[in-house]
Structure formats: structure tokens, C-alpha cells
Design a protein around this motif. Structure first.
Motif, PDB file in Angstrom:
ATOM      1  N   TRP A 218       0.838  -1.303   0.088  1.00 21.12           N
ATOM      2  CA  TRP A 218      -0.002   0.101  -0.064  1.00 21.12           C
ATOM      3  C   TRP A 218       0.980   1.136   0.103  1.00 21.12           C
ATOM      4  CZ3 TRP A 218      -5.417   1.161   0.598  1.00 21.12           C
ATOM      5  CH2 TRP A 218      -5.840   2.512   0.972  1.00 21.12           C
ATOM      6  N   LYS A 219       2.014   1.268   0.833  1.00 19.12           N
ATOM      7  CA  LYS A 219       2.799   2.450   1.055  1.00 19.12           C
ATOM      8  C   LYS A 219       3.682   2.575  -0.380  1.00 19.12           C
ATOM      9  CE  LYS A 219       6.579   3.267   4.167  1.00 19.12           C
ATOM     10  NZ  LYS A 219       7.322   2.825   5.360  1.00 19.12           N
ATOM     11  N   ARG A 220       4.033   1.529  -0.785  1.00 18.17           N
ATOM     12  CA  ARG A 220       5.006   1.697  -2.086  1.00 18.17           C
ATOM     13  C   ARG A 220       4.066   2.114  -3.238  1.00 18.17           C
ATOM     14  NH1 ARG A 220       5.847  -0.653  -6.703  1.00 18.17           N
ATOM     15  NH2 ARG A 220       4.281  -2.496  -6.775  1.00 18.17           N
ATOM     16  N   GLN A 221       2.680   1.838  -3.341  1.00 17.73           N
ATOM     17  CA  GLN A 221       2.001   2.229  -4.323  1.00 17.73           C
ATOM     18  C   GLN A 221       1.496   3.669  -4.208  1.00 17.73           C
ATOM     19  OE1 GLN A 221      -0.471  -0.138  -6.570  1.00 17.73           O
ATOM     20  NE2 GLN A 221       0.744  -2.185  -5.744  1.00 17.73           N
ATOM     21  N   LEU A 222       1.164   4.472  -2.926  1.00 20.79           N
ATOM     22  CA  LEU A 222       0.572   5.518  -2.625  1.00 20.79           C
ATOM     23  C   LEU A 222       1.399   6.553  -2.167  1.00 20.79           C
ATOM     24  CD1 LEU A 222      -2.861   4.091  -1.433  1.00 20.79           C
ATOM     25  CD2 LEU A 222      -2.466   5.006  -3.722  1.00 20.79           C
ATOM     26  N   HIS A 223       2.335   6.388  -1.082  1.00 25.35           N
ATOM     27  CA  HIS A 223       2.690   7.487  -0.265  1.00 25.35           C
ATOM     28  C   HIS A 223       3.480   8.282  -1.229  1.00 25.35           C
ATOM     29  CE1 HIS A 223       2.517   5.419   4.071  1.00 25.35           C
ATOM     30  NE2 HIS A 223       1.312   5.486   3.222  1.00 25.35           N
ATOM     31  N   HIS A 224       4.117   8.223  -2.384  1.00 28.36           N
ATOM     32  CA  HIS A 224       5.003   9.010  -3.139  1.00 28.36           C
ATOM     33  C   HIS A 224       3.960  10.225  -3.657  1.00 28.36           C
ATOM     34  CE1 HIS A 224       3.442   6.116  -6.347  1.00 28.36           C
ATOM     35  NE2 HIS A 224       3.695   7.156  -6.900  1.00 28.36           N
ATOM     36  N   PHE A 225       2.714   9.992  -3.610  1.00 26.97           N
ATOM     37  CA  PHE A 225       1.858  11.099  -4.275  1.00 26.97           C
ATOM     38  C   PHE A 225       1.460  12.175  -3.258  1.00 26.97           C
ATOM     39  CE2 PHE A 225       0.392   7.351  -6.620  1.00 26.97           C
ATOM     40  CZ  PHE A 225       0.388   7.861  -7.875  1.00 26.97           C
ATOM     41  N   TYR A 226       1.765  11.873  -1.772  1.00 31.77           N
ATOM     42  CA  TYR A 226       1.292  12.961  -0.741  1.00 31.77           C
ATOM     43  C   TYR A 226       2.652  13.975  -0.456  1.00 31.77           C
ATOM     44  CZ  TYR A 226      -1.777   9.129  -0.285  1.00 31.77           C
ATOM     45  OH  TYR A 226      -2.683   7.983  -0.195  1.00 31.77           O
ATOM     46  N   ASP A 227       2.087  15.226  -0.406  1.00 34.42           N
ATOM     47  CA  ASP A 227       3.059  16.242   0.111  1.00 34.42           C
ATOM     48  C   ASP A 227       2.230  17.430   0.564  1.00 34.42           C
ATOM     49  OD1 ASP A 227       5.199  17.684   0.549  1.00 34.42           O
ATOM     50  OD2 ASP A 227       5.365  18.726  -1.523  1.00 34.42           O
ATOM     51  N   PRO A 228       1.997  17.509   1.868  1.00 43.72           N
ATOM     52  CA  PRO A 228       2.859  17.033   2.834  1.00 43.72           C
ATOM     53  C   PRO A 228       2.431  15.418   3.232  1.00 43.72           C
ATOM     54  CG  PRO A 228       1.625  18.472   3.976  1.00 43.72           C
ATOM     55  CD  PRO A 228       1.377  18.680   2.476  1.00 43.72           C
ATOM     56  N   PHE A 229       3.089  14.720   4.076  1.00 47.73           N
ATOM     57  CA  PHE A 229       2.583  13.445   4.378  1.00 47.73           C
ATOM     58  C   PHE A 229       1.397  13.622   5.278  1.00 47.73           C
ATOM     59  CE2 PHE A 229       2.545   9.423   6.368  1.00 47.73           C
ATOM     60  CZ  PHE A 229       2.586   8.465   5.367  1.00 47.73           C
ATOM     61  N   PRO A 230       0.491  12.738   5.116  1.00 51.45           N
ATOM     62  CA  PRO A 230      -0.928  13.091   5.777  1.00 51.45           C
ATOM     63  C   PRO A 230      -0.673  12.526   7.561  1.00 51.45           C
ATOM     64  CG  PRO A 230      -0.939  11.139   4.290  1.00 51.45           C
ATOM     65  CD  PRO A 230       0.104  11.654   4.006  1.00 51.45           C
ATOM     66  N   ILE A 231      -1.521  13.019   8.230  1.00 54.83           N
ATOM     67  CA  ILE A 231      -1.811  12.926   9.563  1.00 54.83           C
ATOM     68  C   ILE A 231      -3.185  12.028   9.500  1.00 54.83           C
ATOM     69  CG2 ILE A 231      -2.275  13.822  11.746  1.00 54.83           C
ATOM     70  CD1 ILE A 231      -0.998  16.290  10.892  1.00 54.83           C
ATOM     71  N   VAL A 232      -2.732  10.733  10.248  1.00 60.72           N
ATOM     72  CA  VAL A 232      -3.835   9.972  10.442  1.00 60.72           C
ATOM     73  C   VAL A 232      -4.556  10.146  11.734  1.00 60.72           C
ATOM     74  CG1 VAL A 232      -4.676   7.505  10.535  1.00 60.72           C
ATOM     75  CG2 VAL A 232      -2.800   8.398   8.882  1.00 60.72           C
ATOM     76  N   GLU A 233      -5.986  10.104  11.774  1.00 66.65           N
ATOM     77  CA  GLU A 233      -6.654  10.324  13.153  1.00 66.65           C
ATOM     78  C   GLU A 233      -7.869   9.158  13.189  1.00 66.65           C
ATOM     79  OE1 GLU A 233      -6.191  14.769  14.484  1.00 66.65           O
ATOM     80  OE2 GLU A 233      -7.445  14.527  12.513  1.00 66.65           O
ATOM     81  N   HIS A 234      -7.939   8.866  14.510  1.00 66.50           N
ATOM     82  CA  HIS A 234      -9.093   8.000  14.994  1.00 66.50           C
ATOM     83  C   HIS A 234     -10.184   8.510  15.613  1.00 66.50           C
ATOM     84  CE1 HIS A 234      -5.203   5.624  13.891  1.00 66.50           C
ATOM     85  NE2 HIS A 234      -6.073   4.844  13.008  1.00 66.50           N
ATOM     86  N   PHE A 235     -11.415   8.075  15.169  1.00 67.65           N
ATOM     87  CA  PHE A 235     -12.536   8.764  16.330  1.00 67.65           C
ATOM     88  C   PHE A 235     -13.538   7.419  16.187  1.00 67.65           C
ATOM     89  CE2 PHE A 235     -10.963  11.667  13.256  1.00 67.65           C
ATOM     90  CZ  PHE A 235     -10.952  13.034  13.920  1.00 67.65           C
ATOM     91  N   GLU A 236     -14.346   7.716  17.573  1.00 68.34           N
ATOM     92  CA  GLU A 236     -15.192   6.880  18.155  1.00 68.34           C
ATOM     93  C   GLU A 236     -16.452   7.620  18.140  1.00 68.34           C
ATOM     94  OE1 GLU A 236     -14.109   5.228  21.696  1.00 68.34           O
ATOM     95  OE2 GLU A 236     -14.054   7.178  22.611  1.00 68.34           O
ATOM     96  N   HIS A 237     -17.460   6.610  17.945  1.00 69.77           N
ATOM     97  CA  HIS A 237     -18.866   7.052  17.956  1.00 69.77           C
ATOM     98  C   HIS A 237     -19.298   7.777  19.344  1.00 69.77           C
ATOM     99  CE1 HIS A 237     -23.248   7.207  16.835  1.00 69.77           C
ATOM    100  NE2 HIS A 237     -23.525   6.780  18.174  1.00 69.77           N
ATOM    101  N   VAL A 238     -19.983   8.915  19.061  1.00 68.05           N
ATOM    102  CA  VAL A 238     -20.455   9.530  20.515  1.00 68.05           C
ATOM    103  C   VAL A 238     -22.047   9.273  20.472  1.00 68.05           C
ATOM    104  CG1 VAL A 238     -20.945  11.919  21.407  1.00 68.05           C
ATOM    105  CG2 VAL A 238     -18.784  11.404  20.342  1.00 68.05           C
ATOM    106  N   ASP A 239     -22.609   8.580  21.646  1.00 69.94           N
ATOM    107  CA  ASP A 239     -23.636   8.514  21.721  1.00 69.94           C
ATOM    108  C   ASP A 239     -24.619   9.554  22.229  1.00 69.94           C
ATOM    109  OD1 ASP A 239     -26.381   7.264  22.103  1.00 69.94           O
ATOM    110  OD2 ASP A 239     -25.934   5.937  23.873  1.00 69.94           O
ATOM    111  N   LEU A 240     -25.347  10.059  21.364  1.00 68.98           N
ATOM    112  CA  LEU A 240     -26.058  11.273  21.547  1.00 68.98           C
ATOM    113  C   LEU A 240     -27.602  11.225  22.152  1.00 68.98           C
ATOM    114  CD1 LEU A 240     -24.964  13.452  18.473  1.00 68.98           C
ATOM    115  CD2 LEU A 240     -24.196  13.323  20.786  1.00 68.98           C
ATOM    116  N   SER A 241     -28.074   9.616  22.691  1.00 66.93           N
ATOM    117  CA  SER A 241     -29.400   9.599  22.651  1.00 66.93           C
ATOM    118  C   SER A 241     -29.479   9.836  24.335  1.00 66.93           C
ATOM    119  CB  SER A 241     -29.740   8.056  22.560  1.00 66.93           C
ATOM    120  OG  SER A 241     -28.903   7.253  23.241  1.00 66.93           O
TER     121      SER A 241
END
Length: 98
Positions: free
Chosen positions: A75-98
Motif C-alpha cells: 500500500w505504502k509503495r504504491q501510494l505514499h509518493h503521491f503525498y505532500d505533505p505526508f498525511p496525519i491519520v486520526e481515529h474517531f469513535e462514535h458519540v452516543d447522543l441519545s
């Protein structure tokens, strides 16, 4: 369920090539343990800007299972050379609003 969100900036003039490469490697991520779904969105206002959203069963399915795999190296070999700047990855979880 965990949502991985990545803002991607593709180098100018490489957008068509990037989208073609991303289509080709989408089967890599979709074959991983814990993978639920993913989508790639193209920004309307900013040329070359994309938003990648990936749903995983657990955080570790992404950070360990995918990121530490041989499949990720491809994945990295095929995609990472396209990015400038290198992306920041973030993770999120669902917030229960009920």
C-alpha cells in the motif's frame, strides 16, 4: 467501531494517476482483518485534496493488523509518493447522543 480519517494532499498534476492507483490498491485494505468499509472523497474547493475514511472493528485492526503487515508495505509503495505533505491519520469513535 473506529473511524480512521485522513486528509490527503496529492502533488499537483498527479490526481488522475493517484485515483487510478488508489482504485488498484483498495483491494489490499478491504482484505484486512477488522476492515469494515472505506471511501475516498475529492475536495471541491482545493485541487489535489482528498479525504479518506476507513471503518475498522478496532483501533488495533488498523494500527497493528494493517500497519504492521506486508500488505501495508505494498500500500505504502504504491501510494505514499503521491503525498505532500505526508498525511496525519486520526481515529474517531462514535458519540452516543441519545
Amino acid at each position: 467501531m473506529i473511524l480512521e480519517a485522513v486528509m490527503l494532499q496529492v502533488k499537483q498534476g498527479m490526481e488522475v494517476e493517484y485515483e487510478k492507483a488508489f482504485r488498484a490498491v483498495s483491494e489490499i485494505i478491504s482484505s484486512m482483518k477488522g476492515y469494515i468499509c472505506h471511501e475516498l472523497q475529492r475536495c471541491i474547493e482545493v485541487e489535489g485534496k482528498y479525504l479518506l475514511l476507513v471503518k475498522w472493528e478496532t483501533l488495533e485492526d488498523h494500527t497493528v493488523g494493517f500497519r504492521q503487515s506486508s500488505e501495508y508495505q505494498e500500500w505504502k509503495r504504491q501510494l505514499h509518493h503521491f503525498y505532500d505533505p505526508f498525511p496525519i491519520v486520526e481515529h474517531f469513535e462514535h458519540v452516543d447522543l441519545s
